[in-house]
Structures are given as C-alpha cells and as structure tokens.
Design an enzyme around this catalytic site. Structure first.
Site, mmCIF file in Angstrom:
data_model
loop_
_atom_site.group_PDB
_atom_site.id
_atom_site.type_symbol
_atom_site.label_atom_id
_atom_site.label_comp_id
_atom_site.label_asym_id
_atom_site.label_seq_id
_atom_site.Cartn_x
_atom_site.Cartn_y
_atom_site.Cartn_z
ATOM 1 N N ARG A 97 7.219 -7.428 4.635
ATOM 2 C CA ARG A 97 6.255 -8.541 4.626
ATOM 3 C C ARG A 97 6.143 -9.068 3.202
ATOM 4 O O ARG A 97 5.787 -8.323 2.278
ATOM 5 C CB ARG A 97 4.884 -8.060 5.126
ATOM 6 C CG ARG A 97 3.857 -9.168 5.118
ATOM 7 C CD ARG A 97 2.486 -8.749 5.646
ATOM 8 N NE ARG A 97 1.557 -9.818 5.354
ATOM 9 C CZ ARG A 97 0.275 -9.664 5.087
ATOM 10 N NH1 ARG A 97 -0.276 -8.454 5.110
ATOM 11 N NH2 ARG A 97 -0.486 -10.697 4.807
ATOM 12 N N HIS A 142 -1.349 -16.220 0.852
ATOM 13 C CA HIS A 142 -1.985 -14.953 0.478
ATOM 14 C C HIS A 142 -2.888 -15.233 -0.733
ATOM 15 O O HIS A 142 -2.639 -14.733 -1.829
ATOM 16 C CB HIS A 142 -0.935 -13.881 0.185
ATOM 17 C CG HIS A 142 -1.446 -12.480 0.355
ATOM 18 N ND1 HIS A 142 -0.967 -11.596 1.303
ATOM 19 C CD2 HIS A 142 -2.417 -11.796 -0.300
ATOM 20 C CE1 HIS A 142 -1.612 -10.436 1.220
ATOM 21 N NE2 HIS A 142 -2.498 -10.527 0.249
ATOM 22 N N GLU A 188 -6.231 -12.626 5.547
ATOM 23 C CA GLU A 188 -7.617 -12.239 5.314
ATOM 24 C C GLU A 188 -8.531 -13.413 4.943
ATOM 25 O O GLU A 188 -9.043 -13.493 3.826
ATOM 26 C CB GLU A 188 -7.697 -11.167 4.219
ATOM 27 C CG GLU A 188 -6.956 -9.903 4.581
ATOM 28 C CD GLU A 188 -7.281 -8.735 3.652
ATOM 29 O OE1 GLU A 188 -8.064 -8.922 2.712
ATOM 30 O OE2 GLU A 188 -6.759 -7.632 3.888
ATOM 31 N N ASN A 328 -5.308 -6.229 9.089
ATOM 32 C CA ASN A 328 -5.299 -5.428 7.859
ATOM 33 C C ASN A 328 -6.461 -4.459 7.957
ATOM 34 O O ASN A 328 -7.616 -4.873 8.075
ATOM 35 C CB ASN A 328 -5.490 -6.306 6.617
ATOM 36 C CG ASN A 328 -4.259 -7.135 6.302
ATOM 37 O OD1 ASN A 328 -3.236 -7.025 6.982
ATOM 38 N ND2 ASN A 328 -4.353 -7.958 5.267
ATOM 39 N N TYR A 330 -8.086 -0.639 6.439
ATOM 40 C CA TYR A 330 -7.984 0.447 5.461
ATOM 41 C C TYR A 330 -8.984 1.578 5.680
ATOM 42 O O TYR A 330 -8.727 2.704 5.311
ATOM 43 C CB TYR A 330 -8.181 -0.106 4.031
ATOM 44 C CG TYR A 330 -7.003 -0.928 3.567
ATOM 45 C CD1 TYR A 330 -5.908 -0.316 2.969
ATOM 46 C CD2 TYR A 330 -6.962 -2.308 3.752
ATOM 47 C CE1 TYR A 330 -4.806 -1.049 2.544
ATOM 48 C CE2 TYR A 330 -5.861 -3.059 3.341
ATOM 49 C CZ TYR A 330 -4.790 -2.425 2.734
ATOM 50 O OH TYR A 330 -3.697 -3.150 2.340
ATOM 51 N N GLU A 397 -1.269 -4.569 7.393
ATOM 52 C CA GLU A 397 -1.534 -3.767 6.183
ATOM 53 C C GLU A 397 -2.307 -2.526 6.567
ATOM 54 O O GLU A 397 -3.259 -2.583 7.355
ATOM 55 C CB GLU A 397 -2.400 -4.531 5.172
ATOM 56 C CG GLU A 397 -1.684 -5.595 4.404
ATOM 57 C CD GLU A 397 -2.594 -6.282 3.387
ATOM 58 O OE1 GLU A 397 -3.494 -5.623 2.818
ATOM 59 O OE2 GLU A 397 -2.388 -7.488 3.167
HETATM 60 C C1 BGC Z 1 -5.095 -7.539 0.604
HETATM 61 C C2 BGC Z 1 -4.022 -7.128 -0.376
HETATM 62 C C3 BGC Z 1 -4.547 -5.997 -1.240
HETATM 63 C C4 BGC Z 1 -4.849 -4.833 -0.337
HETATM 64 C C5 BGC Z 1 -5.183 -3.526 -1.023
HETATM 65 C C6 BGC Z 1 -5.855 -6.400 1.177
HETATM 66 O O1 BGC Z 1 -7.175 -6.776 1.270
HETATM 67 O O2 BGC Z 1 -4.523 -8.371 1.593
HETATM 68 O O3 BGC Z 1 -3.639 -8.239 -1.104
HETATM 69 O O4 BGC Z 1 -3.688 -5.652 -2.266
HETATM 70 O O5 BGC Z 1 -5.927 -5.214 0.473
HETATM 71 O O6 BGC Z 1 -6.278 -3.607 -1.845
#
Ligand code: BGC
Length: 496
Positions: A97, A142, A188, A328, A330, A397
């Site tokens: 990507r 982005h 995002e 995305n 995390y 992501e």
């Molecule tokens: C973003 C990335 C960023 C990643 C890790 C995401 O919110 O799309 O650009 O580097 O988080 O922090």
C-alpha cells in the site's frame, strides 16, 4: 455452559489470552504492508513537487512536532524505492500500500499544471512492483493537501474541494489506470477533519472543534462519492478494480455490563466510525450523532445543528460508494458512561460524551490510547459486519508502535500474531468477509506530529545516517516465516 460464561467474563475483563488460530490463510486473503508518501518519500521539493500542508506545518510550527523534525528527507524513498520494493518482495508479501502525493503530480493541486517528473516517479514505482509481482494498493489522499488549496480556498472547508479532488482522482485514473486497480480515495477522514480542522493538532492546524470539523466531514464524504461516481462511470469497465474509503477507529468495549456503558460504547463507535460508515453503507448520518449534535447545538445557542444536513440527493449520492470498507485499526479502549458535559464551548468529544479507560495489564504501545488487545479487532470486525450489512472489509493498517525502536521487537511479534489470529477467527468462525490485512509498516517513518520518535517498522531506518539504511528487526523474520507458511503455527500443526 459455566465454562463459556467464565470465558466470556474473562474476555470482557480483558484477562483471557486468545489461542492462536491454527488455520491456513484462505486464498481470498491478501497480506501486505502499508505506508504513505509524506511519511517515507522525502524529496519534499524535488523535481517540481509542490508544498503540502504537512511540509508547511512542520516548517512553520516546528514546536508542534515533538522532535521538531520535518518530512523533508524521511526515509528518502523518493530515491530508494527499489530497495523498499525489494524488502517487500523478500518478505513474500502479496501487496504494497503506497500513496500518491497529490502535490508531486499536480504541484498547485489543479490539473492544468502537471509535474511530469512526479508522474514518472510513480510510473517507475509501479513498474518495480509489477516486475516483482507485487499488487499495488493505492491511496490517493493520505493527508497531504497541496498548500495552495489551503491558502487560496480553505482546503476541506470549502465545498469547491469536492470538484477539485474529483478532478485529481480522474487525473490519477487516466494516468495510472494501467498500473493499478485497487484504490483508496481518502485515508482516515476523521484525522483529516477532527485533527486538521477541529482540535487543530494536525495540519493545517485550524481550531474549530465541533463546528468546522463537521463541515469538513461532509465535504470529504461528497468528494469521495464524486470520485467513486467518476470511477464507476468512466473507468470501472476498463480498470476492473475497486474504490473504497479507509476509516479508522479503536474498538470501544463497554466497561461493564450496564446498559449505560453499553450505550456509551455504541455511541463512541457511531461518532468515530459511523459518521463515515453510515453515510457510505446505510445512508445519512447515524441517528445518535444527528440527535446529539442538534440537541447540544440548540442549547449552545446555534440557530441550526453544527452538523450540516445531508439532503436526500446527497444521501443517495453517497450511499453505496465504497466497494470495500478499508479499516485502520490499532487499539481497544474500554468505555464508561459519563455525565453530560456542561453546555459551553462546542466540541466533538462533548458531542460524543464518553469516558475512556484501559486495563492496567494490557501491553501499551507508544501512546496513552495504544494497547495490544487482539480480541478487540475480532469484535470490531463482527460489529462492522452487522452494522454495515456485511461489506467486504480490507484491513488497510494494523501494527505496533513503540518508542524504543529496539531490533528485538518481541512485543510487535506478539501484537501481529494476535491480530492476524483475530482476523482468522473473524473469517472462519464469524464469517466476516475480510479480504485483506495490511501491516503498518514495512519500515519506520515520519510519524506526523510524533516525528521520528515512535517506531512501527519491521525494518528500522537510521534517520541519523544520510543514506537512511533499512535494518532488519526480529519481526521482519517472523513475518517472512508467516508468509512462507501462510499460517501462524508450525507447519505440521497448521490446519488446511
Ligand atoms: C495513519 C498513518 C500513521 C499510523 C501510525 C494511521 O493513523 O494512517 O499515517 O503512520 O496511523 O501512527
């Protein structure tokens, strides 16, 4: 039954260790890595590239970037892209990507001024990927708006951006339509709008919390939809690809079994994901967002809701315009009910009105909201399936950030193993239509306001060395092994 109950409680409390799923990855699941032009390319003004709002932000307000760094050189991928592609190839990954920097191909933002050197850079990159049999997944935006569009017309706050963005995407499909067919319009939008035009912590740094961030949200949705319609009408037949938007959120788990906490967690999901997902997949804003912003706006003395209305035409125009849902993801947070914030200055968080917390035993990444909780991803995927009528989902992501940058990155390995396993659970147990998983990232990068102080790469980049060498971390070997087996457990234990 008792055991199920106990396990259920442990999972809710965040104490259970999920077993690693032993199934072989389905052939429908593409696995890759992600990054973005402003974070890796450098060459910020090379060969005719125009300034972006992030170049401008870092140069003008160095104090807003934790280490006062700039994206000027970053990983120098503008010069080292062949090396990057070789790393992806060596890991046996399916896709890469990347993002196109709008201002590298159209320095002023408009299509009347094409930078051929910029076009050639991406042509070369696409050729390198093709020669190595790696599928490109291309983000068109982005976060790197050409600075002139911010200066001259207020960027995402001006509805003219809808046509200007759509023109840019048309240009990309005309120019790169033979090179790729997996497209992301906008990465995002919540960060683009809430952080860029609400809290103002991100470029362009406009502070208008709870007011102009919602104006941006509407414009982003319309710009995306217009781009999708152009693709659908003019390019889909020949390009034979897919166009989607990428939305981001943590998973919000109710902090207790109480109805109030459950309602608060659902509300948090609707404010963070539903505000984009609902118009795209169901039509219109989520009801709870509409009601709360209207009610608080009235009490604050606004003559109409701070959340702009979507007309019937707009609702129809936006609905159904994401061929897949890009996610995305995390982290996971626990959510409790909280007392209504006093009426006063508007804000997105007061509109949302929840309290966040986490279990102390959760492994933390580089931020106070970043925790390794794989079961949160599995629940999130099921929630998306249910809420948006079983869309195709691509994880665009997912990855672990730390502040040490250690090469012995066992925490990253545990994180990736747990999250890929959660994806397999979602696919095989919950029948989620998940067709892609993408690690952020192949290598360290410029992390926006985090500069070069938080690390997500399976390769370290030495930013003090002018040559920006890529240095292998333990996770790179781990993930190469996973790709070889397409399975998380030992080959002899892998279940076909
Ligand atoms: C973003 C990335 C960023 C990643 C890790 C995401 O919110 O799309 O650009 O580097 O988080 O922090």
């Amino acid at each position: 039954m008792k055991l199920v109950l106990i396990l259920g409680c442990l999972v809710t409390l965040g104490l259970a260790q999920d077993a690693i799923n032993p199934r072989r990855f389905p052939s429908s699941l593409r696995i890759g890595v992600a990054n973005a032009a402003p974070q890796i390319e450098g060459g910020w003004d090379a060969d005719g590239k125009g300034e972006t709002i992030w170049d401008h932000f870092a140069h003008t307000f160095p104090e807003r970037i934790v280490d006062r760094s700039t994206p000027d050189i970053a990983c120098d991928s503008y010069n080292k892209y062949k090396e990057d592609v070789a790393l992806v190839k060596a890991m046996g990954l399916d896709h890469y990507r990347l993002s196109i920097a709008w201002s590298r191909v159209l320095p002023t933002g408009y299509t009347d001024n094409v930078n051929q050197a910029g076009v050639q850079y991406y042509k070369n990159l696409f050729k390198e990927l093709k020669d190595n049999n790696i599928i490109p997944m291309v983000t068109l935006y982005h976060w790197d708006l050409p600075q002139p569009l911010q200066d001259q017309m207020g960027g995402w706050l001006n509805e003219s951006i809808v046509n200007i963005f759509a023109d840019y995407t048309k240009f990309c499909w005309e120019t790169f339509g033979d090179d790729a067919n997996w497209w992301i319009t906008i990465n995002e939008p919540k960060q683009v709008c809430q952080a860029g035009y609400g809290s103002g912590v991100f470029a362009p740094g406009i502070v208008s919390d709870g007011i102009l961030d919602y104006v941006c949200t509407k414009n982003v949705l319309l710009a995306h939809a217009k781009a999708w319609h152009i693709y659908n009408d003019l390019f889909r037949k020949t390009n034979k690809g897919q166009v989607g938007m990428v939305i981001d959120s943590s998973w919000y788990e109710p902090g207790s079994e109480s109805d109030e906490d459950k309602e608060s967690a659902e509300r948090a999901m609707q404010f963070d994901i539903g505000i984009y997902g609902n118009p795209l997949f169901n039509g219109d804003w989520p009801a709870v967002v509409k009601e709360r912003v209207a009610a608080r706006s009235k009490l604050e003395g606004f003559s109409e809701s701070r959340l702009p209305i979507l007309t019937d035409f707009e609702i129809d125009y936006i609905k159904g315009t994401s061929d897949f849902l890009g996610l995305n993801h995390y982290s996971t947070l626990l959510i409790n009910h909280t007392a209504e914030a006093p009426i006063g200055r508007p804000s997105f968080e007061s509109d949302k009105s929840v309290q966040y917390w986490h279990r102390p035993e959760w492994t933390q990444g580089s931020a106070d909201w970043f925790f390794d909780v794989p079961w949160g991803l599995r629940k999130f995927l099921s929630w998306l399936k249910k809420t948006f009528n079983n869309p195709e989902i691509v994880i665009t992501e997912n990855g672990f950030s730390d502040t040490s940058g250690t090469l012995e990155d066992d925490k990253r390995i545990t994180y990736l193993e747990g999250h890929v396993s959660a994806c397999l659970d979602a696919i095989y147990e919950d029948n989620v239509n998940l067709t892609g998983y993408t690690v952020w990232s192949i290598m360290d990068d410029w992390e926006w306001t985090g500069g070069y102080t938080s690390f997500l790469g399976m390769y370290k980049v030495d930013f003090n060395d002018p040559d920006r060498p890529r240095i292998k971390r333990k996770s790179a070997d781990y993930f190469t092994g996973v790709m070889k087996k397409r399975c998380l457990v030992d080959e002899d234990k892998c279940v076909d």
